[in-house]
Every structure is written in C-alpha cells, then in structure tokens.
Design a protein around this motif. Sequence first.
Motif, mmCIF file in Angstrom:
data_model
loop_
_atom_site.group_PDB
_atom_site.id
_atom_site.type_symbol
_atom_site.label_atom_id
_atom_site.label_comp_id
_atom_site.label_asym_id
_atom_site.label_seq_id
_atom_site.Cartn_x
_atom_site.Cartn_y
_atom_site.Cartn_z
ATOM 1 N N GLY A 53 0.781 -1.227 0.000
ATOM 2 C CA GLY A 53 0.000 0.000 0.000
ATOM 3 C C GLY A 53 0.814 1.278 0.000
ATOM 4 N N ILE A 54 2.127 1.173 -0.087
ATOM 5 C CA ILE A 54 2.954 2.387 -0.031
ATOM 6 C C ILE A 54 2.725 3.247 -1.262
ATOM 7 N N GLY A 55 2.275 2.639 -2.347
ATOM 8 C CA GLY A 55 1.993 3.440 -3.543
ATOM 9 C C GLY A 55 3.040 3.206 -4.608
ATOM 10 N N VAL A 56 2.615 3.410 -5.846
ATOM 11 C CA VAL A 56 3.415 2.985 -6.973
ATOM 12 C C VAL A 56 4.599 3.914 -7.237
ATOM 13 N N VAL A 58 7.054 4.591 -5.601
ATOM 14 C CA VAL A 58 8.342 4.010 -5.204
ATOM 15 C C VAL A 58 8.980 3.303 -6.403
ATOM 16 N N LEU A 59 8.124 2.783 -7.283
ATOM 17 C CA LEU A 59 8.619 1.966 -8.383
ATOM 18 C C LEU A 59 8.570 2.691 -9.725
ATOM 19 N N GLU A 60 7.506 3.463 -9.927
ATOM 20 C CA GLU A 60 7.242 3.962 -11.278
ATOM 21 C C GLU A 60 7.431 5.467 -11.352
ATOM 22 N N PRO B 217 -1.519 -1.098 -9.133
ATOM 23 C CA PRO B 217 -0.128 -0.690 -9.401
ATOM 24 C C PRO B 217 0.821 -0.997 -8.250
ATOM 25 N N ASP B 218 0.347 -0.825 -7.029
ATOM 26 C CA ASP B 218 1.194 -1.057 -5.859
ATOM 27 C C ASP B 218 1.749 -2.487 -5.822
#
Lengths: 94, 1091
Positions: A53-56, A58-60, B217-218
């Motif tokens: 749940g940290i949110g995307v 971090v990656l995208e 997405p997460d």
Amino acid sequence: MLQLDENIAVSVDRNGQPVSFLWRGERFSVSDRPIRWYARREWWLEASRVQRGIGVSVLEVEMWRLIAQSRAKNWVQYDLRHEENRWRLVRIYE
Amino acid sequence: MSSFTHLHVASAFSGHYGVTRPELLAEAAKADGATALAITDRDGLYGAVKHIGACLQLKIDPIVGCDLNITDADGTPLGRCVVLAHGQDGGLGWAALCHIVSAAHISGKKKNGIAITLDELAKHAIRDGVALVTVLLGPDSDFGRATLSADRNLAAACLLRWRKALWAKATLGIEIVSHITEPGTDFCNVQAHRMLQLADSMGVPAVITNAVRYLQPDDALTADVLDSARNLEPLGLFRPQPNAQAWLKTSALMQRLALEITQDQARATKLLRATETLADRCRLNPPNDCGWGKPKTPEKSTLGIDGNPFEALWQRANAGIDWRYPRAGDKLLTTVRHRLSQELITINRLGFATYFLTVADVAQMIRDLGVRIAARGSGAGSLTNYLLGISGVDPIEHDLLFERFLSVERTSLPDIDIDVESARRHDIYREIFKRYGSSRVTLLSMQSTYRGRGAMRDSGLALGLEDEEIDEIAKNMWRFSARTFRNALAVKPELADFAQVVEADRRMNLLVDITERLDRLPRHISMHPCGVILGDSSLLNLTPVEPSGLGLPMSQFDKDDMDPMGMLKLDVLGVRMQSAMAYAVREIERVRGQKIDLDGVAKDDAETFKLIRTTNTLGIFQIESPGQRELTGKHQPTEFNDLTIQISLFRPGPMKGNMIAPYLDGRHGFAKPEYIHRDLEPILRETYGVVIFHEHVLRILNQMTGCGLAKADEFRRNLEHPKLAPKVRDFFKTKAAEKGYSKEVIEKVWAILEGFGSFGFCKAHGAAFALPTYQSAWLKTHFPTEFMAGLFTHDPGMYPRRLLLSEARRLGVRLLPIDVNHSTDEYLVQPAAPRTTDPNEPAVGVRMSLTEVQGISQGEVERIIAEQPFKDVADFYLRAKPTRRTLERLALVGALDELAGIDRHTRGDILVRVRELNAVAKRPIIDSNQPMLDFDVVERIPIGNQDFSDEEKVKRELEILKMDVSQHVLDQYRPMLEEMGVVQSNELVSLRGKTEVLVAGVRVATQTPPMRSGKRVVFVTLDDGNGCSDATFFDEAQQRCSHILFNTRLLLISGQTRRTGVKGVSIMAENAWDLRELFEAWKAKQPRLSA
C-alpha cells in the motif's frame, strides 16, 4: 546522447502535457506532440520502506519525450522526468 | 461505452509471476462492471477452478486460457502466446485446452522447458475444421518482437507462418498490448500500433488486453520480488519489468489506452468491439463445458460390475456381515442389518454406489498387496465402510454416526481417507494406475504457499543479502505469520536483536516489508502427499496433467478444486507408524516364528493400558507428544474409548473450547457431572457431561427436537455460521419447547451448543486414530525389541532417532552396535549374547543399521550386505570396497570391533590397521590364482594402542551416527549434574508440587501450541536418559533466556514442579542455560587429578 539530471521548470497545459521549460536560464518551447511513458526506479537501492500500500511512486516514474527549441538551440529531442511536483531533465539527444 | 473484458490475466497461481488471487481479480472486474473475466495462468490451469468458482458466485462469465511457450518443430522458441478455450461447445474447447497444456508439459519438458510445438498446438486447436481455441499473438511472441526490429518484412513473415499453421477461421488473433513503456522498447505504444497495422493488413483480427499480472499498481513491487525468485537472481542483476502498468485496469482506462495506441477513435472502437466478440466466444458454461459439479466415477466395467451398481454394493456389504460379525447374536445382527439398510438407502438416494464400490475396490487391492490399511476421518462412522473393508473401526461398537459422514442433506462426494504403510505408498499408486488405466487416474497436486521462513529467504535473495545473514534471522522466525512480521518484531523477545538491526539498516527494513508481501502467495506446485483422482475415461479432457516427481501424471488442480469439479479424490496417506508396525510384526514372525494378527488383537489388554498410564508413551501413535504425555498422566486411560476421547481432546478445537478440565474433573470425581436433563445423560455419560464430539451435538439436537440425525448434522454445520446460527436457535427453542423441555433446560443446552461452534471433534476420526494408537501401544508392551526396531527403521514420530534409542535403553531393549558382519540397511532384531547373569535379560537386541553412518553411499551399503560375512578387516577392505572415509568411520564407531577381534585388540589398534590399509595407493584386485602378499596371509592387526574412552566413543558416535549408541550423551555430564543436585526426569513424579528443581538434558522437542489467552507459551522437552521432562516457559521466562530458548541443544532448566495429575508433572520454567557452557566453566574449576 547526453545523460544528465538537472532541475528544470516546466509549464504544462490542461492535460498536464509540457508546453515549455526553463533550463539554465534559457526558455525552450515544445513541439505539439510530446510523448509520455512510464519508466521505473530501482527501489531496492533507494527506498527505505516498501510495505503493502505504499503506492506505486516508489517503483514507477512518469517520463516525457519531446522535441523543443530555444532561441539559441534548434529542434532537439529531450527526455524529462516528472516526479511529484518536480521536473528533471535527464537526456538530450544531440 | 460497454464494459471491457480482460482476456489475458495471470493470477497468483502463475508461480513466481502473478501476484493476485483469482477471487480478488474477479471481484475487482465485477465491481468495475465487467460481465466476464479471463484467467490465463502461465504454463497451466492452476488457478482456473478457483476463478470459475469466483465468477459463478459473482454471476459473471468465466473465461479460461493459458499463457504458453510455443516452439517450432525443431524446438526453436516462437515466444509466448495466450491460448483461450472456446465456450459453450459441449466441452470441446475446454478439452482442447486441457490437452494442449498437458502436451506442453509432457513433450516440451525434455529440452525446452514447458512448451508445445506449433504443429501440435494446431492439431489440438482445430477439429474437423472448427476452431476449439483461439491463439493470441502478443508482444512476447516472435511476431510481436519482430515488429520492433528494423526489418519490416520479418514481422510479416512470422505472422504468415502462424496464419498458415492455424488456418481455421478465428483460431488466430493478434493481442495488442501497451504498458506505455519507453518508445521503441517492448510493450510500448509504438509496438502496439505496428502490430495492429500488420494485423489489419494481413486480415488477422486484433484484440486488446493489458497482459495483467497484478490487481493494482502497488502490487508491482511484489511482482519485482517474484521476478527475482523466478530468475534466481537478486534485483538489479536481471532486466526487471519496465514499469507498473500491468494491472487490472478499469474499462475506462482500457478504452483510453485503445485510443492512445490507435490515435483513431473509429479504429479504437473496432478494437474494443473485437475484444468483446472474442470474449463472447470464450464465455464458459461451467457445467456443460467443464463438467462443473457433476460427480465422476470409474465406469462400472472397470470395477468388474455388470448390472446395477447399487445391487452390487448391497450384496458386497451384506456379504461383509459374516466376515465382520462372525459370532454375533441375533440382537446385534438385527442392529447391524437395520443400520446397514439405512446407510444403503442414503447412498442409493445420493447415487454414490459406484463411489463406494470404487473405494472398496482400491481397499481390497491394497489388502491383496499385503499392505496394512486403516481408515481415518468421518468415514469410520460408516458401517458400510466397515463391512466393505475400507475402515477397520466398528461404528456400532464405538457408537459412531453415519450421518456425520454422509446424509441426503449434503450432496458433495464424501471424503474417504485411507492410511497405508508409508514405505509402500508409491507401490500402491502404481497399482492404482495399472488397475484403472492412466486415462482414468491422476495424482493430485498441491500448491505450497510462501510462509515465514520461505518468504524471508526469497526476499533476502531479491535484496542480494548473504545466505548466512538470512539463515541467522530465519532461525528465530518461530510460529508467526510473515504477514505480521513487523508487528512481531515489536513483541517477540527472540527477534529483539533483529528489530534493532532493522531500525538501523535500510535493507533489513525492506526485507521485512517484502517478506510480508510474499506471505501466503502460491510458491510452487508439487505432488499432494496422498491424493489420487479417480475418474472415468474422460478424465484427461477435464483436467490438464503434468509429470510428477514420481513420474506418474499429476493433475494441475488441487484438493479444493475437486469438489467443484465433481472429481473423486481418494486420500491414500502414507503413515510411517503403519510401516513401523508392519515391520515389527514381520520381525516377530521372522525371529520368533510367531504370527500376529494386529487387527484382530482384543482391545482391552490390561498390560497395554498399564504401560500407557506410566506416560512413557514415546513411539506410540498420537500420544507421544509432550502435551499428550502430560494429558495421559492426568487422564489415566483404562479402555479403548478413553483413547478415542483423549486423542479428540488434544486438538485445537477442544483445547480452545476449554473442554479438557471439566472432563477430567468429572472423570476423577472432583466435580459431579452435569447432564442438564436426564434425556441427555445416555448421550454424554462417556464424557461426564462435557460436549466434545460432533456426534454429541447431533444426538442432542435430535433428542430435543426430533429433527433426525441427518438434519442435525446440517444444523451442526450451520452453528459455525454467524448468519445461519440464529435460525438453528429459533428452530431448536421452538421444537424443544414443543417436546416439553423446560425453558431453563433449553437455555442451558443452547448456551452449550452455541459455544460449541467449531470447537468439537468428530468422534469417528478420533476412534479411527485410536486404533493404531492402541496397536502401537500393544506392540510396545509385549514386543518392545521388535517394536523399537520398527520405529528405528521407519522413524514415524516427531522425535529424533537418538531419543528413541534413549527410550529403548530405558525399556531394557538391547542395542547392538553397527557391525559390518551383522548390520544391514534396516534395524534387524538379532540374537545377542548375554552380558549379565540376569535371567530376564532379553536374548535378542536391535542391530543398528549401516545407513546411519554419515556419508556412506547406497552402493557401499549394498556391497557390504552382498559380500557378508567377512573374515577379517583386510577381507572387508578388499571385498566391500569402502571408501577411505567410510572405512575409517566404520572403525571409529566400532563396526569393525568384532571382525578384528576386540577381545585381543583395542579400537586404537583397529584404527591403526585401517589407516595402514587406507594408505595403500590402489586397492589390489582379488585374483584367486595369485597369493595376495600383504593381505592374504595373516591379518596383521597391531596391539598395544590406546583404547577409546567411553566419552570418546560417544563423541564419535554423535559425529558419525548422530546418535549415542554406547551410552547416553548426558552421562559424561553426570558428575557436574550430581554436584549441582540436578533432578532426573523419572524422579520428578515423586516430588511435591512447587518444588524448586533443576533439570538437564538434550532438547527433543520445542512447541508453541495455540493458547486460549492468545499469549505465546513455549514448551521445551528434554531427554536425560531416564525419560523426558517437560518445561513450560511463560513470558518472563522467555525474556530471561530468549537467546537460547529455540536453538541450544543441551540445556539446564531451573523452575518449579507443577503437579498435573496422578502421574503428571511438568516444570514451570524460570530460566535456562547452555549446559555445555556451564560444563566448560565447571571443568575449569575442578582440581586437576594427579596423574
């Protein structure tokens, strides 16, 4: 191709599409068809937390490829990285 | 705009690829307004049944396909594509998909991994000119990749080949996907656009998907970690997914994406419409297409029946009456016949006659193989099962109910579980395949999921942590779900050190987060430990199969998929105790010439119960664990039904339901049993008024409402559902009042039933388990040597073998050391020369097996057995041809003692000779025509070398055999222990409660059972050679010794005794120490003995 990572100021239209940017004191105007795409980050080198749940973000990361010109410089292709409210100029194709 | 249907979706059952469970994907699609959803797991239909089930529940149409590697005829990869089964064609599409997947596993496995050739794909895809599946070429196909190359003609050439191979109408489609990646790379808009152009120009229909591998997405972060586990490389060392776009996007976003790719509203609309057209073609009607919910059993002819299967069942069951009740009186026979008729009527009404005949057929086959067999589970409640020889428990004698097993209120196929000797299980599987044919049988598979340590290991791999680093942390992961890892860090004392590291180290922080993410995800598929699917000859049209580790085909469906698919699953579970008992019976016959019919032994042997009551139950089935031993001490069983009750009580349900204490109080007369109403007394007399068994609930409901036992079982099940329980309550209260029970009685009984919930246990299951419990106890009582030999050979229990050795020594069973002339690959019972003048000393002992020698190869063991006997050490060296290492190890543990003549030589002498032989560069070859100079003449063992001390012998045994054979490992510590006043385990029982004591020993078990309070309690069991002592560590004690609580082998524990019953005592631990550290310190303080 030149790789760099510098802060720039970008003006966008209603759709969030860049129309011009300011780099090293110089204003660049963008041609009409910038292309948006998504790249990734190597979070295992950067992030401190990746819990569910940290949110995307971090990656995208959102990227823009566009052709722009300034008074001093003719049409050249640029890659811009857009994260949160910051814009970075990361590649120049000359 | 209408809703969008996703046609390419990998679920979490795509091992190390997909992230989300099928049920969640289906829910999300439904919430977004979809009317159908596909599942297309990689390399199999692993999640398909769960997907179909979820779709049916949500009232959307399931679509099923598979994401597969395709090759050309010579094995050149053509990339991945999606194969979707067409629906509503009477199962042809589904069958074709199953065969395609099976073929990919069987033929591809040899060199290319899992893959199918294009030709074979085409063969299954089209029948009589009609397409049964649609093959979608996406960006991962050779065609898709070629669209990115500079050579424009390449892509067209690729597509041409596909079109030629899959020539029927609508067998081939182009899958347009964009993950909006960097222009010019895989999955970018440009590629999607070019693929669409080529599809249009070559007249191949195109559809759009999002090649989904996660819900949101997460979840892409989790996908990164799975990629690492699949590649077996840390993140950063392989090319990762380009971004986080592969999620289950909404219809609106997919429509926008279509426009972004096509840059043309009309074309985008056409693309979306084509997608829906294909989706419509693939919507499955599960009953008609997949045989959903329709029971399938082998054809009558394969069971050797002609005519009506029910009549055959009737005849066979009735024929069983003479066999099972040979000396029964008229009254019993009437009961038996009446009960049987009732059961058969139910079975007939459900149409399960063939099912019972099938299971009976398998049971008979197993018996014909000479293998021990026992039933487990609720099936033991069926008289039919008993008469057919499926179960060995008499349900009438033990008062078990058929309705708990099967009734007209439940229409799913019942589970009949069969226990067999573990060592023969694979033989049985092969026989089943032989008997019914491989078109009707497959093994069942099992999806193992990520749990604590596994999740942490793969997370550590992804982050590039060192193995040792991970091992160190994983070692302390004990009994908590990885899902709550971070929470555990804050509360578990043994994780305190790691918690500090986490605060300071970024990577450790990540490790905790991704370990939590991996928890519970399917990890890999493997053979189910006991499941076999039996069907009719169409079985392979309904399930895809792949080779198992055993070589036999295995279904890609797991046990939860069986009931929805209407498949008959037979659990043939290998039970080591059955092997151990069969071994003991064979040894008794071999050594004593005495034939034992274990199943025929009377179940009321006083000696056997006397042994059980001593609590020395190590090696006895089901009641050897520390907790069961404690309970045995309190309970003091005297008859078979006591064993049934005790086994049932020591289960999570009855423990959580707090049933043990009131039962024991009633039994020992501390409290007067409370039956509430005299009508309930006959039902609850056996448990002193405590409701323990499901059968009790059934009987109470039936007694007080007259609802019948079948209905009562349905009510029992409903009691567990918060929504359904109130209906049961209303029914119960009304009907019981009608039958004249007082309000007080009704309220009291209802309070018990309501609280019962899921806490009880099925008595039939307990009784089925009690049978091998009694049998193993009987063998231990009357044939300890043979029984221990069986235990050593088949290792059935929870304890290390060295503890069993300790138990054998305690029982007076003689342990015969490994000897190259007498040992084999089993623990044989052999005559033993008397050591004492005691006339009661047994004349036989258990010979240790060669297989225990560390590093000995199977070849070496076989050679030794084949060449026995040997005349001296040199002869052994020449003919058994042991490696240098094995030869020396054999000498070190005394396996050459007798051969060398230990009466004349010391073990030191033998070792010198062995090293001399080992120093010879090349082993001479035996030639009968040549004198063997150095070897033949006289064995030249030196004399005068120092013998091994007892400590040295034990040390070597532990090193090489992992067991202390000659004496107990604790013996060397005894001087210190005596000085410290350490109590021996067998003395504990004579101490008063609350006595301060020290106990010492080797750790044999560590358990953290679930507790009613929710607080963690750690039980540690030590063996000191005189038996076991059990120590309980509560919170504070855990804090004091957290560093050694789970890992240290030799322990000294301080605490107070706690009486738990006549023969029951345990220790409430206060602290614990590493015995070896204490010993070193103690030795250092000892005055040196003068030489």
